[in-house]
Enzyme design. Structure first.
Site, PDB file in Angstrom:
ATOM      1  N   LYS A  79       0.858  -1.191   0.000  1.00 46.73           N
ATOM      2  CA  LYS A  79       0.000   0.000   0.000  1.00 46.73           C
ATOM      3  C   LYS A  79       0.898   1.247   0.000  1.00 46.73           C
ATOM      4  O   LYS A  79       1.875   1.307   0.751  1.00 46.73           O
ATOM      5  CB  LYS A  79      -0.892  -0.038   1.242  1.00 46.73           C
ATOM      6  CG  LYS A  79      -1.777   1.171   1.438  1.00 46.73           C
ATOM      7  CD  LYS A  79      -3.079   1.047   0.696  1.00 46.73           C
ATOM      8  CE  LYS A  79      -3.937   2.302   0.878  1.00 46.73           C
ATOM      9  NZ  LYS A  79      -4.754   2.602  -0.298  1.00 46.73           N
ATOM     10  N   ASN A  86     -12.833   3.598  -7.163  1.00 46.86           N
ATOM     11  CA  ASN A  86     -12.432   3.876  -5.793  1.00 46.86           C
ATOM     12  C   ASN A  86     -11.888   5.282  -5.704  1.00 46.86           C
ATOM     13  O   ASN A  86     -11.298   5.810  -6.647  1.00 46.86           O
ATOM     14  CB  ASN A  86     -11.394   2.861  -5.300  1.00 46.86           C
ATOM     15  CG  ASN A  86      -9.973   3.304  -5.577  1.00 46.86           C
ATOM     16  OD1 ASN A  86      -9.411   4.100  -4.829  1.00 46.86           O
ATOM     17  ND2 ASN A  86      -9.394   2.827  -6.666  1.00 46.86           N
ATOM     18  N   GLY A 111      -7.914   7.380  -1.730  1.00 46.55           N
ATOM     19  CA  GLY A 111      -7.089   8.556  -1.465  1.00 46.55           C
ATOM     20  C   GLY A 111      -5.896   8.282  -0.572  1.00 46.55           C
ATOM     21  O   GLY A 111      -5.569   9.079   0.312  1.00 46.55           O
ATOM     22  N   LEU A 112      -5.231   7.143  -0.823  1.00 49.17           N
ATOM     23  CA  LEU A 112      -3.938   6.864  -0.183  1.00 49.17           C
ATOM     24  C   LEU A 112      -3.989   6.804   1.340  1.00 49.17           C
ATOM     25  O   LEU A 112      -3.133   7.352   2.027  1.00 49.17           O
ATOM     26  CB  LEU A 112      -2.874   7.894  -0.616  1.00 49.17           C
ATOM     27  CG  LEU A 112      -2.616   8.014  -2.115  1.00 49.17           C
ATOM     28  CD1 LEU A 112      -1.565   9.103  -2.381  1.00 49.17           C
ATOM     29  CD2 LEU A 112      -2.155   6.697  -2.714  1.00 49.17           C
ATOM     30  N   CYS A 123      -1.792   8.652  -8.785  1.00 45.87           N
ATOM     31  CA  CYS A 123      -3.033   8.500  -8.016  1.00 45.87           C
ATOM     32  C   CYS A 123      -4.019   9.584  -8.425  1.00 45.87           C
ATOM     33  O   CYS A 123      -3.723  10.774  -8.295  1.00 45.87           O
ATOM     34  CB  CYS A 123      -2.778   8.587  -6.518  1.00 45.87           C
ATOM     35  SG  CYS A 123      -4.321   8.475  -5.582  1.00 45.87           S
ATOM     36  N   LYS A 137       5.184   4.377 -11.788  1.00 43.18           N
ATOM     37  CA  LYS A 137       3.808   3.937 -12.048  1.00 43.18           C
ATOM     38  C   LYS A 137       3.024   5.062 -12.713  1.00 43.18           C
ATOM     39  O   LYS A 137       2.838   6.131 -12.139  1.00 43.18           O
ATOM     40  CB  LYS A 137       3.121   3.485 -10.756  1.00 43.18           C
ATOM     41  CG  LYS A 137       1.743   2.878 -11.014  1.00 43.18           C
ATOM     42  CD  LYS A 137       1.212   2.162  -9.797  1.00 43.18           C
ATOM     43  CE  LYS A 137      -0.196   1.635 -10.048  1.00 43.18           C
ATOM     44  NZ  LYS A 137      -0.764   0.984  -8.858  1.00 43.18           N
ATOM     45  N   THR A 192      -5.474   3.723 -12.262  1.00 42.31           N
ATOM     46  CA  THR A 192      -6.897   3.730 -12.621  1.00 42.31           C
ATOM     47  C   THR A 192      -7.244   4.888 -13.546  1.00 42.31           C
ATOM     48  O   THR A 192      -6.571   5.912 -13.579  1.00 42.31           O
ATOM     49  CB  THR A 192      -7.768   3.844 -11.365  1.00 42.31           C
ATOM     50  OG1 THR A 192      -7.350   5.004 -10.627  1.00 42.31           O
ATOM     51  CG2 THR A 192      -7.640   2.615 -10.499  1.00 42.31           C
ATOM     52  N   GLY A 207      -7.248  -4.662 -15.054  1.00 38.94           N
ATOM     53  CA  GLY A 207      -8.287  -5.650 -15.320  1.00 38.94           C
ATOM     54  C   GLY A 207      -7.840  -7.084 -15.403  1.00 38.94           C
ATOM     55  O   GLY A 207      -8.584  -7.940 -15.877  1.00 38.94           O
TER      56      GLY A 207
END
Lengths: 305, 243
Positions: free
Chosen positions: A45, A69, A72-73, A131, A166, A194, A245
């Site tokens: 995480k 989702n 928010g970290l 994010c 990422k 996402t 996915g």
């Protein structure tokens, strides 16, 4: 016999299946249900400098073939991750992990990365510049190639471990961001985070998510993710960690053929705690079904001929 | 927690929009009242969490209201169909703290779990009273089932069409109890917290992602820091919650 072993930036993986950050906690919840050492690795995480509660709830919603989702970290802060979560994880997982690193400034990314770099169980640093659920940070670093490169350089200075950047799909041209990361010294890229989306509650006639928007994941985004992995593979020579996915062994093979060296499994873990286990157990049979004897041989295979 | 396939034995409406579902199979992972199950409804990506209304050696009873696509699809499922399920999730109620005269307070969708809780408390020799709140007389469900167990049931309806007119707190004033257990909407929790004169336990509802503590989707702030409703709860004590 088939071979599922691979190497990601010089570190051996027994198989290419890695739970994605934010969908696997720090591993303990799943270790209650099965021996998680069957995993290739796992991505922890995301850690920020300060402890974060995250966004207000509701911060989960369903959509067709997937979910949204806006967590928010949420995390206890990088120091608590190092003091508490990583030692607990080390008791149940004995392979190198990807430490997911978040930040709200270039300096914070470097500071958090430097702390996690010192942890022996950390194999790779996965730098989350994507994010979609936080302001003044996260995705804003991943939508601008110059900022993405700046974060990459700042992190590379403080670590000798492989740095995986990422990336966000919420850009016009993900290839230019991937190239900028490679040019700045990244050892690999991980994609996709996402896709930004939203959902409306017809009873309240308001957005379902308290944050209004959230990140879409699950099988709904797989074609987008495959396309982006394919495009980035053509443009960079560093390894790609593909995700978006993935919920079956066949999906893993598709991502490898598109150009990924390994895959992360995200939303599938939220729908089924045994998703990664099932993928790993069915992978050899899926390989045999498609005449694949060694996973190494198919990376980027869709680009040839 | 156990992942298993349960079989639908019955799935019938008991009042308008409220269904009683009896699923047979391995429910050995359920060990106390207040736990929940997560059912994978065909066509839905995420599982749906449902509190356990009752369970026995052969299966589990869930009573649910059709509120969205997932529960509407569940309501359309037929006896004999299998459902992929996660069984025995969450911490459940601690009955050891109840004292001799526990009070159960529930509204709407909070009522079903009170059935197995009442059974458990009665089996432990406690004198159980319940206040069950509904909108109107035609919304009342499970009240008789709970009364027949031997519980002193008090009803409230918002329009006064049955029992005391008002909300659950209007029926609590004259009751003598040693502890309370409650489940219902947040406004009811606040009202109960405002009038209750003992400690007690609250079973929280939340929009969940995973249901087993991985995704952090259902986190709440508590006096002990952030807690996940699905894994650290859904039952929290009055003292743990922030008011």
């Amino acid at each position: 016999m088939v071979n599922t072993k691979l190497s990601l930036c010089g570190i051996a993986l027994d198989n290419p299946v890695i739970p994605a950050s934010g969908t696997f906690g720090y591993g303990h919840e799943f270790a209650e249900y099965y021996d998680i050492n069957i995993l290739g690795s796992l991505s922890t995480k995301g850690a920020t400098r300060e402890a974060r509660f995250g966004n207000p709830t509701p911060r989960i919603a369903e959509c067709a073939a997937g979910m949204l989702n806006s967590v928010g970290l949420q995390n206890p802060g990088v120091d608590a991750v190092i003091a508490e979560e990583l030692p607990r994880l080390a008791r149940v997982f004995h392979k190198p992990v990807l430490a997911n690193v978040c930040g709200f400034s270039v300096e914070e990314y470097a500071e958090n990365a430097a702390k996690l770099d010192k942890q022996p169980q950390v194999g790779w640093l996965e730098i989350n510049i994507s994010c979609p659920n936080v302001h003044c940070g996260g995705m804003s670093f991943g939508t601008d190639p110059r900022l993405a490169a700046e974060v990459t350089r700042a992190v590379k200075v403080v670590t000798t471990k492989p740095v995986m950047m990422k990336l966000t799909p919420n850009v016009t041209d993900i290839v230019s961001v991937a190239r900028a990361c490679e040019d700045a010294g990244a050892d690999g890229v991980a994609l996709i985070n996402t896709l930004m989306g939203m959902s409306i509650d017809l009873r309240s006639k308001r957005p379902v998510l308290a944050n209004v928007t959230g990140g879409v994941s699950g099988p709904a985004v797989k074609p987008v993710a495959l396309r982006m992995v394919y495009q980035v593979y053509e443009a960079v020579s560093i390894p790609i960690l593909g995700m978006g996915g993935v919920q079956s062994a066949e999906d893993v093979l598709e991502f490898l053929l598109s150009g990924a060296t390994a895959v992360e499994v995200g939303a599938a873990n939220v729908a089924d705690p045994f998703a990664c286990k099932n993928i790993i157990e069915t992978l050899p049979a899926a390989m045999a079904r498609y005449g694949i004897t060694d996973l190494k041989d198919i990376i980027g295979g869709a680009h040839h001929g | 927690m156990k992942k298993t396939t349960l079989m639908i034995y019955k799935n019938n409406p008991i009042i308008g929009g409220v269904y009683k579902l009896y699923l047979t199979g391995d429910v050995s992972a359920i060990h106390c009242p207040g736990q929940f199950v997560e059912l994978s409804v065909p066509g839905q990506f995420l599982r749906r969490p449902f509190s356990v209304c009752d369970w026995d050696r052969d299966g589990v009873t869930v009573v649910y209201r059709t509120v969205g696509q997932g529960t509407r699809r569940l309501a359309a499922m037929m006896p004999g169909e299998g459902i992929d399920a996660l069984v025995g999730l969450g911490n459940g109620f601690d009955t050891s703290l109840s004292g001799e005269k526990p009070l159960l307070i529930a509204g709407g969708s909070g009522v079903p779990m009170m059935l197995c809780l009442a059974k458990q408390l009665l089996a432990e020799g406690k004198t159980v009273t319940a206040v069950l709140g509904y909108r109107t007389a035609s919304d009342i469900f499970l009240a008789d089932d709970i009364r027949y167990l031997g519980v002193d049931v008090h009803l409230t309806t918002e329009d006064g069409s049955a029992g005391v007119r008002g909300t659950v707190t209007d029926a609590m004033e004259d009751l003598d109890y040693t502890y309370f257990y409650t489940c219902g909407p947040e406004a009811m929790f606040r009202a109960v917290n405002g009038v209750a004169n003992t400690s007690g336990q609250f079973s929280l509802e939340a929009r969940m992602g995973c249901g087993y503590g991985a995704c952090m989707g259902c986190t709440i702030e508590t006096v002990k820091g952030p807690k996940r409703v699905c894994k650290d709860g859904p039952v929290f004590t009055r003292e743990e919650l922030l008011w």
